[in-house]
Write a protein that holds these residues in place. Structure first.
Motif, PDB file in Angstrom:
ATOM      1  N   PHE A   1       0.855  -1.183   0.000  1.00  0.00           N
ATOM      2  CA  PHE A   1       0.000   0.000   0.000  1.00  0.00           C
ATOM      3  C   PHE A   1       0.892   1.235   0.000  1.00  0.00           C
ATOM      4  O   PHE A   1       1.539   1.542   1.008  1.00  0.00           O
ATOM      5  CB  PHE A   1      -0.883   0.034   1.254  1.00  0.00           C
ATOM      6  CG  PHE A   1      -2.028  -0.933   1.242  1.00  0.00           C
ATOM      7  CD1 PHE A   1      -3.302  -0.520   0.879  1.00  0.00           C
ATOM      8  CD2 PHE A   1      -1.840  -2.260   1.602  1.00  0.00           C
ATOM      9  CE1 PHE A   1      -4.366  -1.404   0.886  1.00  0.00           C
ATOM     10  CE2 PHE A   1      -2.899  -3.157   1.612  1.00  0.00           C
ATOM     11  CZ  PHE A   1      -4.164  -2.739   1.243  1.00  0.00           C
ATOM     12  N   GLY A   2       0.942   1.945  -1.116  1.00  0.00           N
ATOM     13  CA  GLY A   2       1.695   3.180  -1.160  1.00  0.00           C
ATOM     14  C   GLY A   2       0.916   4.285  -0.447  1.00  0.00           C
ATOM     15  O   GLY A   2      -0.236   4.098  -0.042  1.00  0.00           O
ATOM     16  N   SER A   3       1.546   5.436  -0.288  1.00  0.00           N
ATOM     17  CA  SER A   3       0.875   6.537   0.401  1.00  0.00           C
ATOM     18  C   SER A   3       0.643   7.697  -0.550  1.00  0.00           C
ATOM     19  O   SER A   3       1.063   7.672  -1.705  1.00  0.00           O
ATOM     20  CB  SER A   3       1.710   6.998   1.604  1.00  0.00           C
ATOM     21  OG  SER A   3       2.816   7.768   1.171  1.00  0.00           O
ATOM     22  N   GLY A   4      -0.051   8.718  -0.045  1.00  0.00           N
ATOM     23  CA  GLY A   4      -0.318   9.879  -0.874  1.00  0.00           C
ATOM     24  C   GLY A   4      -1.115  10.909  -0.102  1.00  0.00           C
ATOM     25  O   GLY A   4      -1.507  10.697   1.045  1.00  0.00           O
ATOM     26  N   ILE A   5      -1.373  12.021  -0.760  1.00  0.00           N
ATOM     27  CA  ILE A   5      -2.007  13.140  -0.067  1.00  0.00           C
ATOM     28  C   ILE A   5      -3.517  12.971   0.107  1.00  0.00           C
ATOM     29  O   ILE A   5      -4.135  13.713   0.868  1.00  0.00           O
ATOM     30  CB  ILE A   5      -1.709  14.472  -0.792  1.00  0.00           C
ATOM     31  CG1 ILE A   5      -2.151  14.410  -2.259  1.00  0.00           C
ATOM     32  CG2 ILE A   5      -0.227  14.809  -0.695  1.00  0.00           C
ATOM     33  CD1 ILE A   5      -1.966  15.726  -3.005  1.00  0.00           C
ATOM     34  N   TYR A   6      -4.107  12.000  -0.578  1.00  0.00           N
ATOM     35  CA  TYR A   6      -5.557  11.791  -0.461  1.00  0.00           C
ATOM     36  C   TYR A   6      -5.906  10.508   0.293  1.00  0.00           C
ATOM     37  O   TYR A   6      -7.061  10.062   0.247  1.00  0.00           O
ATOM     38  CB  TYR A   6      -6.197  11.742  -1.857  1.00  0.00           C
ATOM     39  CG  TYR A   6      -5.936  12.965  -2.701  1.00  0.00           C
ATOM     40  CD1 TYR A   6      -6.138  14.252  -2.186  1.00  0.00           C
ATOM     41  CD2 TYR A   6      -5.488  12.850  -4.014  1.00  0.00           C
ATOM     42  CE1 TYR A   6      -5.882  15.384  -2.953  1.00  0.00           C
ATOM     43  CE2 TYR A   6      -5.241  13.972  -4.793  1.00  0.00           C
ATOM     44  CZ  TYR A   6      -5.443  15.232  -4.258  1.00  0.00           C
ATOM     45  OH  TYR A   6      -5.194  16.360  -5.020  1.00  0.00           O
ATOM     46  N   THR A   7      -4.943   9.922   0.973  1.00  0.00           N
ATOM     47  CA  THR A   7      -5.168   8.615   1.591  1.00  0.00           C
ATOM     48  C   THR A   7      -6.279   8.648   2.628  1.00  0.00           C
ATOM     49  O   THR A   7      -7.033   7.686   2.760  1.00  0.00           O
ATOM     50  CB  THR A   7      -3.876   8.083   2.238  1.00  0.00           C
ATOM     51  OG1 THR A   7      -2.827   8.135   1.274  1.00  0.00           O
ATOM     52  CG2 THR A   7      -4.052   6.647   2.686  1.00  0.00           C
ATOM     53  N   ARG A   8      -6.384   9.742   3.373  1.00  0.00           N
ATOM     54  CA  ARG A   8      -7.429   9.789   4.402  1.00  0.00           C
ATOM     55  C   ARG A   8      -8.813   9.684   3.763  1.00  0.00           C
ATOM     56  O   ARG A   8      -9.704   9.004   4.293  1.00  0.00           O
ATOM     57  CB  ARG A   8      -7.302  11.068   5.225  1.00  0.00           C
ATOM     58  CG  ARG A   8      -8.122  11.011   6.503  1.00  0.00           C
ATOM     59  CD  ARG A   8      -7.956  12.250   7.342  1.00  0.00           C
ATOM     60  NE  ARG A   8      -8.558  12.088   8.646  1.00  0.00           N
ATOM     61  CZ  ARG A   8      -8.731  13.068   9.514  1.00  0.00           C
ATOM     62  NH1 ARG A   8      -8.313  14.290   9.226  1.00  0.00           N
ATOM     63  NH2 ARG A   8      -9.301  12.840  10.688  1.00  0.00           N
ATOM     64  N   ALA A   9      -9.007  10.358   2.633  1.00  0.00           N
ATOM     65  CA  ALA A   9     -10.291  10.271   1.931  1.00  0.00           C
ATOM     66  C   ALA A   9     -10.506   8.865   1.375  1.00  0.00           C
ATOM     67  O   ALA A   9     -11.625   8.330   1.424  1.00  0.00           O
ATOM     68  CB  ALA A   9     -10.346  11.301   0.808  1.00  0.00           C
ATOM     69  N   ILE A  10      -9.449   8.263   0.866  1.00  0.00           N
ATOM     70  CA  ILE A  10      -9.543   6.903   0.339  1.00  0.00           C
ATOM     71  C   ILE A  10      -9.929   5.934   1.448  1.00  0.00           C
ATOM     72  O   ILE A  10     -10.722   5.011   1.246  1.00  0.00           O
ATOM     73  CB  ILE A  10      -8.203   6.489  -0.311  1.00  0.00           C
ATOM     74  CG1 ILE A  10      -7.949   7.325  -1.562  1.00  0.00           C
ATOM     75  CG2 ILE A  10      -8.188   5.001  -0.662  1.00  0.00           C
ATOM     76  CD1 ILE A  10      -6.526   7.239  -2.081  1.00  0.00           C
TER      77      ILE A  10
ATOM     78  N   SER B   1       1.154   6.593   4.845  1.00  0.00           N
ATOM     79  CA  SER B   1      -0.298   6.605   5.020  1.00  0.00           C
ATOM     80  C   SER B   1      -0.966   5.348   4.477  1.00  0.00           C
ATOM     81  O   SER B   1      -2.138   5.103   4.751  1.00  0.00           O
ATOM     82  CB  SER B   1      -0.908   7.854   4.371  1.00  0.00           C
ATOM     83  OG  SER B   1      -0.667   7.878   2.979  1.00  0.00           O
ATOM     84  N   GLY B   2      -0.215   4.528   3.745  1.00  0.00           N
ATOM     85  CA  GLY B   2      -0.743   3.222   3.352  1.00  0.00           C
ATOM     86  C   GLY B   2      -1.084   2.377   4.569  1.00  0.00           C
ATOM     87  O   GLY B   2      -1.952   1.491   4.510  1.00  0.00           O
ATOM     88  N   THR B   3      -0.402   2.658   5.688  1.00  0.00           N
ATOM     89  CA  THR B   3      -0.696   1.957   6.937  1.00  0.00           C
ATOM     90  C   THR B   3      -2.135   2.214   7.374  1.00  0.00           C
ATOM     91  O   THR B   3      -2.790   1.339   7.938  1.00  0.00           O
ATOM     92  CB  THR B   3       0.285   2.409   8.039  1.00  0.00           C
ATOM     93  OG1 THR B   3       1.623   2.068   7.635  1.00  0.00           O
ATOM     94  CG2 THR B   3       0.000   1.737   9.372  1.00  0.00           C
ATOM     95  N   LEU B   4      -2.642   3.416   7.113  1.00  0.00           N
ATOM     96  CA  LEU B   4      -4.020   3.734   7.466  1.00  0.00           C
ATOM     97  C   LEU B   4      -5.000   2.858   6.689  1.00  0.00           C
ATOM     98  O   LEU B   4      -6.003   2.390   7.250  1.00  0.00           O
ATOM     99  CB  LEU B   4      -4.300   5.218   7.189  1.00  0.00           C
ATOM    100  CG  LEU B   4      -5.729   5.703   7.454  1.00  0.00           C
ATOM    101  CD1 LEU B   4      -6.094   5.532   8.926  1.00  0.00           C
ATOM    102  CD2 LEU B   4      -5.880   7.165   7.028  1.00  0.00           C
ATOM    103  N   LEU B   5      -4.715   2.613   5.428  1.00  0.00           N
ATOM    104  CA  LEU B   5      -5.584   1.749   4.627  1.00  0.00           C
ATOM    105  C   LEU B   5      -5.556   0.323   5.155  1.00  0.00           C
ATOM    106  O   LEU B   5      -6.595  -0.355   5.203  1.00  0.00           O
ATOM    107  CB  LEU B   5      -5.165   1.790   3.160  1.00  0.00           C
ATOM    108  CG  LEU B   5      -5.228   3.164   2.485  1.00  0.00           C
ATOM    109  CD1 LEU B   5      -4.834   3.058   1.015  1.00  0.00           C
ATOM    110  CD2 LEU B   5      -6.610   3.780   2.626  1.00  0.00           C
ATOM    111  N   MET B   6      -4.389  -0.135   5.568  1.00  0.00           N
ATOM    112  CA  MET B   6      -4.294  -1.471   6.162  1.00  0.00           C
ATOM    113  C   MET B   6      -5.110  -1.550   7.448  1.00  0.00           C
ATOM    114  O   MET B   6      -5.779  -2.557   7.712  1.00  0.00           O
ATOM    115  CB  MET B   6      -2.836  -1.828   6.422  1.00  0.00           C
ATOM    116  CG  MET B   6      -2.012  -2.023   5.164  1.00  0.00           C
ATOM    117  SD  MET B   6      -0.260  -2.373   5.516  1.00  0.00           S
ATOM    118  CE  MET B   6      -0.380  -4.012   6.271  1.00  0.00           C
ATOM    119  N   ALA B   7      -5.065  -0.479   8.236  1.00  0.00           N
ATOM    120  CA  ALA B   7      -5.844  -0.449   9.474  1.00  0.00           C
ATOM    121  C   ALA B   7      -7.337  -0.509   9.169  1.00  0.00           C
ATOM    122  O   ALA B   7      -8.095  -1.254   9.812  1.00  0.00           O
ATOM    123  CB  ALA B   7      -5.513   0.814  10.271  1.00  0.00           C
TER     124      ALA B   7
END
Length: 202
Positions: free
Chosen positions: A67-76, A100-106
């Motif tokens: 999971f890569g990160s980026g500036i829109y990850t919170r919205a994703i 921020s890919g860690t947030l998607l994993m969470a």
């Protein structure tokens, strides 16, 4: 070994491209890392437009996922329709998150009770998601890994290569990419971070 590097609009180039470049050093070993995205084309945080090599769903069949990160990850992370397209299996796949890919994993429930690494901006959101964030560049447990800081993507790639291709293959691939005149020291320092999480690796 098929690897999906999940790359969304607003992505951080260092996260996606460093992992892509390092992992594909093992092409001769049958490895292929590819950019997988929810649309046919994504634009980075600095305006670089990239054609997706695979659709997002490629991750469901891949042997490993980053999971890569980026500036829109919170919205994703709040987009359940998008995240529902991912059906990952840690019993079969290596799964890693960068910043921020860690947030998607969470959000996908992949971290369970393990501590995780992320970047400073994302940290409060990951904590809010119920995950304990540690002050470290890399951490892994079993088939799950996270890294914090853009350049920590090298640790995810090294861990993935060592877990599946072995430490020797990983070391050789990293040695090729390391700066001239610093190769041995660079690889030694990198592997020192990753090695404690490779108990079962050859």
């Amino acid at each position: 070994m098929r690897i999906a590097i999940l790359t969304f609009d607003g992505f951080n180039e260092l996260d996606s491209f460093i992992a892509l470049g390092l992992l594909n050093r093992l092409t001769a070993n049958g490895w292929k890392a590819e950019i997988a995205s929810p649309s046919s084309r994504v634009t980075s945080m600095n305006g670089v437009v990239v054609e997706a090599q695979q659709p997002l769903e490629f991750a469901n069949d891949a042997d490993a996922v980053i999971f890569g990160s980026g500036i829109y990850t919170r919205a994703i992370a709040e987009n359940s329709v998008l995240l529902d397209r991912l059906q990952l299996d840690p019993l079969r796949q290596l799964i890693a998150g960068q910043c921020s890919g860690t947030l998607l994993m969470a959000r996908l429930g992949l971290l369970a009770d393990m501590p995780a690494c992320t970047d400073l901006t994302t940290k409060p959101w990951v904590v809010e998601a119920g995950v304990r964030v540690i002050d470290a560049p890399f951490h892994a447990r079993g088939p799950i890994a996270t890294a914090g800081g853009c350049l920590a993507s090298q640790y995810l790639a090294a861990w993935m290569m060592a877990k599946r291709a072995g430490v020797d293959a990983a070391t050789q691939a990293l040695h090729y990419a390391a700066p001239v005149g610093e190769k041995d020291a660079y690889v030694e320092r990198l592997m020192k971070v990753v090695r404690p999480f490779l108990e079962e690796a050859p």
